[in-house]
Design an enzyme around this catalytic site. Structure first.
Site, short mmCIF file in Angstrom:
data_model
loop_
_atom_site.label_atom_id
_atom_site.label_comp_id
_atom_site.label_asym_id
_atom_site.label_seq_id
_atom_site.Cartn_x
_atom_site.Cartn_y
_atom_site.Cartn_z
N HIS A 1 3.88 6.71 -6.68
CA HIS A 1 3.07 7.83 -7.19
C HIS A 1 3.81 9.15 -6.93
O HIS A 1 3.94 10.00 -7.83
CB HIS A 1 1.71 7.80 -6.47
CG HIS A 1 0.66 8.65 -7.11
ND1 HIS A 1 -0.62 8.77 -6.60
CD2 HIS A 1 0.67 9.46 -8.21
CE1 HIS A 1 -1.33 9.58 -7.37
NE2 HIS A 1 -0.56 10.02 -8.34
N HIS B 1 1.76 4.54 -2.82
CA HIS B 1 1.84 5.99 -2.61
C HIS B 1 3.24 6.51 -2.97
O HIS B 1 3.39 7.55 -3.60
CB HIS B 1 1.57 6.35 -1.15
CG HIS B 1 0.15 6.20 -0.72
ND1 HIS B 1 -0.91 6.72 -1.44
CD2 HIS B 1 -0.41 5.58 0.36
CE1 HIS B 1 -2.05 6.43 -0.82
NE2 HIS B 1 -1.77 5.75 0.27
N HIS C 1 0.84 -1.21 0.00
CA HIS C 1 0.00 0.00 0.00
C HIS C 1 0.87 1.26 0.00
O HIS C 1 0.71 2.14 -0.85
CB HIS C 1 -0.90 -0.04 1.24
CG HIS C 1 -1.82 1.14 1.38
ND1 HIS C 1 -3.16 1.07 1.07
CD2 HIS C 1 -1.61 2.41 1.80
CE1 HIS C 1 -3.72 2.24 1.28
NE2 HIS C 1 -2.80 3.08 1.73
N GLU C 2 1.79 1.33 0.96
CA GLU C 2 2.62 2.54 1.09
C GLU C 2 3.57 2.72 -0.10
O GLU C 2 3.86 3.84 -0.51
CB GLU C 2 3.40 2.54 2.42
CG GLU C 2 2.54 2.59 3.66
CD GLU C 2 1.57 3.77 3.71
OE1 GLU C 2 1.82 4.80 3.04
OE2 GLU C 2 0.54 3.66 4.41
#
Length: 595
Positions: free
Chosen positions: A395, A392, A388-389
């Protein structure tokens, strides 16, 4: 699982390298002094911007300051989070915060000045000064707010009321974080101990039903005792929001909340309507949960316990990283190479140590690189958190690399897309490669519960906000009964009739901090649905979607969020992405039913 009593025991390779921001504190101090001087220079522009050239010089200096301050603040914050018990980093962070207040004060004249200009005058400035083309879109974007800006005198009054208007949220924060004392639960040796939030999140998943029930009752006890006080703070927060929306001449509080992202209210309404039209599988999941747990009565405290007992996978950090690389292969070689850079370049802080900030986050530092905080526990949840991290993180990395500073930061609206696409690819990979039936069932259960929490629960919260704001706009007094009736009705509609409603259920509204940041939670649901839609297409081998998605990751805030998503094939003004996501949910529930 390795346990560390001190940070210096953690291998260097598993600690982030803050020297990439500043190699020593002298550099931090040097930037601090520079920013102070730049702040004084910015202040001098008040009343002295009268042509394109002076406007450009102000904006250029302001951006340079913003770049330096981003590094300065990030360094202090990351140092504090390494060990919250150390006082030196806290002093640096406090100084950074004080500097932030000075910068705000020095630049507070600018927005009223800008909105006081005629649009034709501003366009003339941009035409005359070549350098302003870089800032042009941003400057003209500010004019969208012009219709909602009051006279100078009224703005001054509102600004002075700002602190008072934020009191309800602040009061709830104090009640919720500082004052609340939860009830008692039975400890390991039969003694009574006071429940904490951390304990509650573990106990509500405990296989022992009596423990779950006891924790549930103890957790809700203070909220029931304080229900009138909390209803008063929430009512005030909603009324403040409604009043501000009226003063600023927005058609409704909802439309004020959506204005910044340029999201029409139809997108919000479409999300709620499409979800409720396809709510059947959610009710079916509640029914399956009751059957699999072998319960005569299903209560709210039975909704978080895993359906498969005894499945405890040990997944080391090295193994988790390797699994992530394999799971994300559909995103292409460049994506995997970026992940390898994260690990080799020490962008991640992996291990839990005493005093380290809990949880996980990604912080993009423009001009440097992202920093990712983890507290890796060698389990399935930690694997999902890593994936998940890093979503980010990539991105942030791609947007910073491909966008100038002014458009490098992506909006919250699209933030969860990148992290959730990764999670969908991970669950798909794990289900494809896992042969153990119990682990497969556990994985399905894990992802369905995540889907429920990130999508269905957030849509339910979004509808609660919409309903309560509309009641306030009609002049209906908001109190405990109104909140409880609204919440209970929605909880029933979203979760179905299989649940026996304890008295606590209807007071769920009293413990949600997000309700003090209105019309925010729906972004979790739209982001999640968009990600499911995109990941499904990528897994089907749709190269057009993959190319568009990677472009999206490079786009920062170069366009409005809805437009950025449209370029990937996700149009949130239509039911399609929501329906596609809910179709995937139906497949997951059907597969779980057959296990």
């Amino acid at each position: 699982m390795p346990t560390f009593t001190e940070r210096n025991e953690v291998p260097e390779q598993e600690k982030w390298n803050l020297a990439d921001i500043y190699s020593d504190l002298n550099q931090w101090e040097e930037d601090y002094r520079k920013i102070e001087a730049m702040t004084d220079s910015l202040k001098k522009y008040d009343g002295n911007i009268n042509d394109g050239q002076s406007l450009y010089q102000y904006l250029k200096l302001s951006e340079e300051l913003s770049f330096l301050f981003g590094k300065l603040y990030a360094y202090a914050m990351l140092k504090v989070d390494e060990n919250t018990r150390e006082t030196d980093p806290q002093a640096y962070l406090e100084r950074a915060k004080q500097l932030s207040v000075k910068i705000s004060a020095a630049t507070s004249f600018f927005m009223p000045f800008l909105l006081g200009l005629e649009e034709a005058t501003l366009k003339g400035y941009i035409e005359a000064e070549k350098g302003l083309k870089y800032f042009g879109e941003d400057l003209l974007e500010s004019f969208r707010y012009k219709a909602h800006v009051l006279s100078k005198e009224q703005e001054a009054v509102l600004s002075q009321l700002g602190e008072a208007l934020s009191v309800p949220g602040h009061t709830f924060g104090m009640i919720n974080n500082a004052d609340i004392k939860f009830g008692e639960v039975t400890g390991e040796n039969g003694e009574k101990i006071e429940l904490t939030r951390g304990m509650y999140s573990k106990l509500i998943e405990d296989e022992d039903r009596e423990k779950r029930k006891e924790a549930y009752k103890a957790y809700y006890k203070p909220y029931l005792q304080l229900k009138n006080t909390i209803a008063s703070t929430l009512s005030a927060a909603i009324k403040n929001n409604v009043t501000t929306a009226r003063l600023r001449q927005y058609p409704s509080a909802l439309e004020k909340g959506l204005f910044g992202d340029k999201v029409p209210k139809e997108v919000y309404e479409n999300l709620i309507r499409t979800t409720k039209e396809n709510i059947g599988p959610m009710h079916q999941y509640t029914k399956i949960r009751k059957e699999k747990l072998g319960l005569e009565e299903l209560h709210q405290y039975d909704l978080s316990v895993p359906l498969v007992s005894g499945v405890k996978q040990v997944i080391s950090y090295e193994e988790a990283f390797e699994t992530m690389r394999k799971a994300l292969e559909p995103l292409g070689k460049e994506y995997i190479q970026i992940l390898d850079t994260f690990k080799e370049g020490r962008y991640l802080d992996v291990r839990e140590t005493p005093g380290k900030r809990s949880g996980a986050y990604n912080l993009g530092v423009y001009g440097v690189h992202p920093y990712i905080l983890l507290n890796h526990q060698d389990d399935l949840d930690s694997l999902f958190t890593l994936v998940h991290e890093c979503g980010h993180g990539v991105h942030s990395w791609l947007s910073s690399k491909h966008q100038p500073q002014i458009t490098a930061r992506y909006s919250i609206f699209v933030a969860e897309v990148a992290s959730t696409v990764n999670e969908v690819l991970l669950i798909n990979y794990l289900l494809k490669t896992e042969k153990d039936p119990d682990i497969r069932k556990h994985l399905l259960n894990h992802f369905i519960d995540q889907f429920k929490g990130t999508f269905f629960t957030q849509v339910m919260f979004a509808e609660f906000e919409k309903t309560t704001h509309e009641l306030a706009e009609k002049g209906v007094p908001l109190n405990v009964d109104v909140f409880s009736q609204t919440y209970e009705k929605l909880f029933r509609e979203y979760n179905g009739n299989e649940i026996v409603f304890d008295d606590e259920v209807k007071y769920g509204w009293s413990r949600i901090p997000h309700f003090y940041r209105p019309f925010y939670v729906y972004k979790y649901a739209t982001g999640f649905a968009s990600a499911i839609h995109l990941a499904t297409k990528i897994l089907e081998g749709d190269n057009k979607t993959l190319t568009a998605y990677l472009e999206f990751l490079k786009s920062g805030s170069s366009d409005y969020p809805l437009e950025l998503l449209k370029k990937t094939g996700v149009d949130l003004s239509t039911p399609e992405p929501i329906e596609n996501a809910l179709e995937r949910f139906t497949e997951l529930v059907d597969e779980l039913a057959q296990q």
